[in-house]
Write an enzyme that holds these catalytic residues in place. Structure first.
Site, PDB file in Angstrom:
ATOM      1  N   LYS A 178       0.817  -1.271   0.183  1.00  0.00           N
ATOM      2  CA  LYS A 178      -0.001   0.011   0.050  1.00  0.00           C
ATOM      3  C   LYS A 178       0.997   1.272   0.069  1.00  0.00           C
ATOM      4  O   LYS A 178       1.550   1.781   0.996  1.00  0.00           O
ATOM      5  CB  LYS A 178      -1.026  -0.040   1.234  1.00  0.00           C
ATOM      6  CG  LYS A 178      -1.885   1.104   1.043  1.00  0.00           C
ATOM      7  CD  LYS A 178      -2.324   1.758   2.424  1.00  0.00           C
ATOM      8  CE  LYS A 178      -1.573   3.073   2.608  1.00  0.00           C
ATOM      9  NZ  LYS A 178      -1.577   4.131   1.711  1.00  0.00           N
ATOM     10  N   GLU A 253       9.686   2.279  10.441  1.00  0.00           N
ATOM     11  CA  GLU A 253      10.639   3.159  10.104  1.00  0.00           C
ATOM     12  C   GLU A 253       9.847   4.594  10.385  1.00  0.00           C
ATOM     13  O   GLU A 253       9.190   4.978   9.466  1.00  0.00           O
ATOM     14  CB  GLU A 253      11.053   2.839   8.522  1.00  0.00           C
ATOM     15  CG  GLU A 253      11.819   1.589   8.534  1.00  0.00           C
ATOM     16  CD  GLU A 253      13.153   1.610   9.138  1.00  0.00           C
ATOM     17  OE1 GLU A 253      13.536   2.932   9.806  1.00  0.00           O
ATOM     18  OE2 GLU A 253      13.650   0.434   9.154  1.00  0.00           O
ATOM     19  N   CYS A 287      13.508  11.732   6.280  1.00  0.00           N
ATOM     20  CA  CYS A 287      13.532  11.261   7.758  1.00  0.00           C
ATOM     21  C   CYS A 287      15.012  11.554   8.269  1.00  0.00           C
ATOM     22  O   CYS A 287      15.129  11.663   9.501  1.00  0.00           O
ATOM     23  CB  CYS A 287      13.030   9.890   7.927  1.00  0.00           C
ATOM     24  SG  CYS A 287      13.895   8.757   6.713  1.00  0.00           S
ATOM     25  N   GLU A 387       9.797  16.854  14.593  1.00  0.00           N
ATOM     26  CA  GLU A 387      10.018  16.944  13.309  1.00  0.00           C
ATOM     27  C   GLU A 387       9.323  17.826  12.191  1.00  0.00           C
ATOM     28  O   GLU A 387       8.146  17.800  12.433  1.00  0.00           O
ATOM     29  CB  GLU A 387       9.701  15.327  12.925  1.00  0.00           C
ATOM     30  CG  GLU A 387      10.355  15.096  11.332  1.00  0.00           C
ATOM     31  CD  GLU A 387       9.865  13.674  10.807  1.00  0.00           C
ATOM     32  OE1 GLU A 387       8.636  13.329  11.224  1.00  0.00           O
ATOM     33  OE2 GLU A 387      10.630  12.897  10.310  1.00  0.00           O
TER      34      GLU A 387
HETATM   35  P1  NAD Z   1       1.969   8.998   7.265  1.00  0.00           P
HETATM   36  O1  NAD Z   1       2.151   8.275   8.463  1.00  0.00           O
HETATM   37  O2  NAD Z   1       0.686   9.972   7.095  1.00  0.00           O
HETATM   38  O3  NAD Z   1       1.618   7.814   6.187  1.00  0.00           O
HETATM   39  C1  NAD Z   1       2.496   6.663   5.863  1.00  0.00           C
HETATM   40  C2  NAD Z   1       1.657   5.680   5.291  1.00  0.00           C
HETATM   41  O4  NAD Z   1       0.629   5.069   6.211  1.00  0.00           O
HETATM   42  C3  NAD Z   1       0.919   6.126   4.292  1.00  0.00           C
HETATM   43  O5  NAD Z   1       0.891   5.255   3.054  1.00  0.00           O
HETATM   44  C4  NAD Z   1      -0.375   6.253   4.404  1.00  0.00           C
HETATM   45  O6  NAD Z   1      -1.607   6.335   3.854  1.00  0.00           O
HETATM   46  C5  NAD Z   1      -0.419   5.044   5.655  1.00  0.00           C
HETATM   47  N1  NAD Z   1      -1.537   5.262   6.798  1.00  0.00           N
HETATM   48  C6  NAD Z   1      -2.226   6.288   7.255  1.00  0.00           C
HETATM   49  N2  NAD Z   1      -3.148   5.920   8.170  1.00  0.00           N
HETATM   50  C7  NAD Z   1      -2.969   4.603   8.373  1.00  0.00           C
HETATM   51  C8  NAD Z   1      -3.503   3.655   9.424  1.00  0.00           C
HETATM   52  N3  NAD Z   1      -4.477   4.073  10.065  1.00  0.00           N
HETATM   53  N4  NAD Z   1      -3.114   2.413   9.258  1.00  0.00           N
HETATM   54  C9  NAD Z   1      -2.282   1.930   8.295  1.00  0.00           C
HETATM   55  N5  NAD Z   1      -1.821   2.658   7.348  1.00  0.00           N
HETATM   56  C10 NAD Z   1      -1.862   4.074   7.643  1.00  0.00           C
HETATM   57  O7  NAD Z   1       3.389   9.494   6.964  1.00  0.00           O
HETATM   58  P2  NAD Z   1       3.793  10.475   5.483  1.00  0.00           P
HETATM   59  O8  NAD Z   1       3.151  11.844   6.091  1.00  0.00           O
HETATM   60  O9  NAD Z   1       3.355   9.647   4.607  1.00  0.00           O
HETATM   61  O10 NAD Z   1       5.434  10.367   5.512  1.00  0.00           O
HETATM   62  C11 NAD Z   1       6.134  11.272   6.520  1.00  0.00           C
HETATM   63  C12 NAD Z   1       6.689  10.795   7.824  1.00  0.00           C
HETATM   64  O11 NAD Z   1       7.484   9.327   7.158  1.00  0.00           O
HETATM   65  C13 NAD Z   1       7.552  11.499   8.363  1.00  0.00           C
HETATM   66  O12 NAD Z   1       7.416  11.426   9.988  1.00  0.00           O
HETATM   67  C14 NAD Z   1       8.993  10.832   8.348  1.00  0.00           C
HETATM   68  O13 NAD Z   1      10.093  11.118   9.172  1.00  0.00           O
HETATM   69  C15 NAD Z   1       8.438   9.381   8.036  1.00  0.00           C
HETATM   70  N6  NAD Z   1       9.687   8.816   7.278  1.00  0.00           N
HETATM   71  C16 NAD Z   1      10.358   7.929   7.905  1.00  0.00           C
HETATM   72  C17 NAD Z   1      11.494   7.276   7.215  1.00  0.00           C
HETATM   73  C18 NAD Z   1      12.273   6.180   7.698  1.00  0.00           C
HETATM   74  O14 NAD Z   1      12.947   5.437   6.920  1.00  0.00           O
HETATM   75  N7  NAD Z   1      12.454   6.051   9.184  1.00  0.00           N
HETATM   76  C19 NAD Z   1      11.261   7.487   5.889  1.00  0.00           C
HETATM   77  C20 NAD Z   1      10.601   8.427   5.121  1.00  0.00           C
HETATM   78  C21 NAD Z   1       9.530   8.849   6.039  1.00  0.00           C
END
Ligand code: NAD
Length: 481
Positions: A178, A253, A287, A387
């Site tokens: 997804k 992550e 991130c 962040e």
């Molecule tokens: P997000 O948590 O909003 O979304 C991430 C994914 O989770 C999306 O595909 C979203 O549709 C899905 N999602 C949302 N609600 C959900 C639920 N209830 N159940 C299951 N899946 C769900 O994050 P974002 O805004 O897409 O990304 C930014 C964040 O990602 C930042 O905090 C960043 O630090 C983090 N990030 C971490 C890494 C790493 O490797 N540690 C890498 C990139 C981004």
């Protein structure tokens, strides 16, 4: 015509990838994909619903019965095919990341290439792993954990998908992916490419949809054994909590607030551009971005003037221009989030050295922000603790090496860290005291066999190389009497 203006054809995506074929969506909700450089709609995407998701899970479950019995050599061949298929579309993938996400082209190419290379890195790790170990009358084998649900964020779409897929496939798992709904065009190009690898049907399934619909179904469905997630802390917490009901294995992550420590013997002409490069990585929407710059108070004046000079190279603008270092934020929402943090920094008493609120001159149409450097920042300020996920850097002064280490570790995050200095032994000593999953010395560095992941709120588990594959296996011991 403005240099940012592009053709106005609106593309449509109405299919998901299930059981080896592109199939029409059962879900009916349609969203717009908006180009971040000018806010124009460039695509309409039909989102998956729970029914699409369950079909994808069922296909992955069927495929698991066979694929889980594949040999490491067979899986190595699958990884090589995936690598070849993705490589054939490298330029298209980069172009999609530039257009849909607004990633600057000089970095987008690296992100995409790193993703594609993850297939070969996983193959190498797979060849070196002890899939079977025997001693006396005991045999231990590494077994695939089952059907894996892969959930990814929008800021490096191809990288996350390829990385998670490579590890899962190397382990013998089948996959339901997804991706972020904000990355639909990029995902479409990638999945079209991977389709050419002619995988066994059901090994890879892709359902683009909302997190609280498709993501939630993956987390709650008992036929999914493992969730590998990249995204925010809040969603990560809910996955861990809701996944417990079906005893999901989870890799999370999550976010970061990474420190870069400039030691007092550093050559500033090298250290400062390197530190700014890490802060503004992927336009700050990374991130791993080094968003806290810890500098010796004794050299503060010269550091501030070196930053001011070096910032001239961090130009904002059209991400397709190779000279541009910082592109737009992905969405209006992300633009506003960054603005609110810049305001908060000013309210809490930090001082703007470069940048500030509002859009850069001449870039009023899209979601562009000014790359911003704050000085006089205390580590307990909001901008130093939370962040931001945008190009905003906090410069924090320290008096002693011990204080620098204490400030670096005084964060709920622990994903990435950096140390810059001339005396390598000293830099290593400092690095060894940092509570972060990865620490780089004297500049950004990647190694596809080194683990990636966080201490504390930055996550649970590791990706990359052998560590990434281990996240998709169970051990089974057979003991004969
Ligand atoms: P997000 O948590 O909003 O979304 C991430 C994914 O989770 C999306 O595909 C979203 O549709 C899905 N999602 C949302 N609600 C959900 C639920 N209830 N159940 C299951 N899946 C769900 O994050 P974002 O805004 O897409 O990304 C930014 C964040 O990602 C930042 O905090 C960043 O630090 C983090 N990030 C971490 C890494 C790493 O490797 N540690 C890498 C990139 C981004």
């Amino acid at each position: 015509m403005s240099p940012l203006a592009k053709s106005e054809t609106i593309r449509t995506i109405t299919t998901h990838y299930i059981d080896g074929a592109f199939v029409e969506s059962h879900g009916r909700e349609v969203i717009d994909i908006v180009r971040p450089t000018d806010g124009q709609v460039i695509a309409r995407v039909t989102l998956a619903d729970e029914e699409d998701t369950r079909r994808a899970i069922a296909a992955a479950r069927r495929a698991f019965a066979t694929y889980s019995r594949s040999t490491p050599d067979e899986r190595a061949r699958v990884l090589r095919r995936l690598h070849a298929a993705a490589s054939a579309r490298l330029d298209d993938l980069t172009a999609a990341m530039v257009e849909e996400y607004g990633g600057v082209v000089r970095f987008a190419g690296i992100i995409v290439e790193t993703g594609i290379n993850a297939f070969l890195a996983a193959e190498k790790a797979l060849q070196e792993m002890p899939w079977t170990r025997t001693w006396d009358k005991t045999t231990v084998t590494l077994e695939p954990v089952g059907v894996a649900g892969l959930i990814t964020a929008w800021n490096a779409n191809a990288l996350f998908i390829c990385l998670k897929l490579a590890s899962a496939v190397a382990a013998g798992c089948t996959v339901v992916l997804k991706p972020s709904e904000l990355s639909s065009l990029q995902t479409q190009v990638l999945i079209e490419a991977l389709h050419e690898a002619e995988l066994p049907p059901g090994l890879l399934n892709v359902v683009a949809g909302r997190g609280d619909v498709v993501g939630a179904e993956l987390v709650r469905n008992p036929d999914v054994d493992k969730i590998s997630f990249t995204g925010s802390v809040g969603v990560g917490e809910s996955i861990m909590r809701d996944g417990a009901a079906t005893m999901k294995r989870v890799t999370l992550e999550l976010g970061g607030k990474s420190p870069t420590i400039v030691l007092d013997d550093a050559n500033l002409d090298q250290a400062i551009p390197a530190a700014l490069g890490m802060a503004f990585l992927n336009s700050g929407q990374a991130c791993a971005a080094g968003t806290r710059l810890l500098v010796p108070r004794s050299r503060l004046d010269s550091i501030e003037s070196t930053i001011r000079d070096a910032m001239r190279d961090f130009t904002v603008g059209d991400p397709a221009d190779p000279k541009v270092a910082v592109g737009p934020m992905i969405s209006q929402k992300q633009y506003e989030r960054v603005q609110s943090y810049i305001r908060k920094g000013i309210e809490e008493g930090a001082q703007v050295l470069v940048g500030g609120e509002g859009r850069p001159e001449g870039l009023e149409a899209g979601f562009f922000v000014k790359p911003t450097v704050f000085v006089n920042v205390k580590n307990d300020m909001t901008i130093a603790q939370e962040e931001i996920f945008g190009p905003v850097l906090s410069v924090i002064a320290y008096d002693t090496e011990d204080e620098a280490i204490r400030i670096a570790n005084d964060s709920r995050y622990g994903l990435h860290a950096s140390v810059i200095g001339t005396d390598l032994e000293r830099a290593r000593r400092v690095a060894s005291q940092l509570r972060a999953g990865r620490v780089v010395i004297n500049g950004m560095k990647d190694d596809p066999q080194a683990p990636w992941g966080g201490f504390k709120y930055s996550g649970v588990g590791r990706e990359y190389g052998r560590y990434g594959i281990e996240a998709f296996v169970e051990t089974r011991a057979i003991l004969e009497s």
